[in-house]
Design a protein around this motif. Structure first.
Motif, short mmCIF file in Angstrom:
data_model
loop_
_atom_site.label_atom_id
_atom_site.label_comp_id
_atom_site.label_asym_id
_atom_site.label_seq_id
_atom_site.Cartn_x
_atom_site.Cartn_y
_atom_site.Cartn_z
N ARG A 116 93.01 73.89 -48.81
CA ARG A 116 92.88 72.50 -48.40
C ARG A 116 94.27 71.89 -48.28
NH1 ARG A 116 88.15 73.73 -47.86
NH2 ARG A 116 86.39 72.96 -49.05
N ALA A 117 94.41 70.91 -47.38
CA ALA A 117 95.65 70.15 -47.25
C ALA A 117 95.32 68.68 -47.50
CB ALA A 117 96.25 70.32 -45.86
N ILE A 118 96.11 68.05 -48.35
CA ILE A 118 95.93 66.64 -48.67
C ILE A 118 97.26 65.94 -48.46
CG2 ILE A 118 95.40 64.95 -50.48
CD1 ILE A 118 94.15 68.38 -50.98
N ILE A 119 97.23 64.80 -47.78
CA ILE A 119 98.42 63.97 -47.64
C ILE A 119 98.19 62.74 -48.50
CG2 ILE A 119 99.82 62.57 -46.09
CD1 ILE A 119 99.17 64.62 -43.89
N GLN A 120 99.13 62.50 -49.42
CA GLN A 120 99.04 61.32 -50.26
C GLN A 120 100.44 60.73 -50.45
OE1 GLN A 120 97.26 62.96 -53.86
NE2 GLN A 120 99.25 63.10 -54.88
#
Length: 156
Positions: A116-120
């Motif tokens: 998974r890729a998450i941008i925060q």
């Protein structure tokens, strides 16, 4: 008065945050899904600013008022329209610039092998390859945080 309106709009737009260290009021006391994962990589990115229109409206009003005070009645009307357009363009640019955020793109691998890729937004935690983390999902939004240390023999 219009300078105050513009300043207030910009301050209010800057108050919005996507920081992983700030929990929205609506997310408090809600059950969240938690998944264990391992960081594969992390890199800095920039989240583009928003344009809600508040900056443009405030800038347009300020420009119109400032422009309409120039010269006589006819000249003031013409300069007022030009001021409104210029003010709206400048207000939009200021709002977009003030709501831009430094962020991280974090790629993780779940225990089942899925990635998974998450941008925060950047928060207090740094993430390195191999770090154990948890994905906390609440209301369709996911944030990454360090996994709590597990002490052998404790009953939690």
């Amino acid at each position: 008065m219009t300078s105050f309106t513009l300043a207030a709009a910009l301050v209010l737009s800057a108050c919005s945050t996507t920081s992983p260290d700030v929990v929205q009021r609506g997310d408090a006391q809600r059950l969240s899904q938690v998944q264990d994962a391992t960081v594969l990589s992390s890199r800095p990115v920039t989240v583009d600013g928003s344009q809600s229109g508040v900056g443009g409206v405030a800038g347009g009003v300020a420009g119109a008022v400032a422009g309409s005070s120039v010269g006589g009645r006819r000249e003031g009307a013409i300069v007022g329209v030009i001021g409104a357009v210029a003010g709206a363009v400048i207000g939009n640019a200021i709002e977009r610039s003030s709501t831009r955020e430094d962020a991280l793109e974090i790629i993780v691998q779940l225990r089942n092998g899925e990635r998974r890729a998450i941008i925060q937004a950047k928060g207090a935690e740094a993430f390195n390859s191999g770090d154990p983390v948890v994905l906390v999902t609440t209301g369709g939004k996911t944030r990454v945080t360090r996994a709590p240390a597990i002490v052998p023999g404790s009953n939690g």
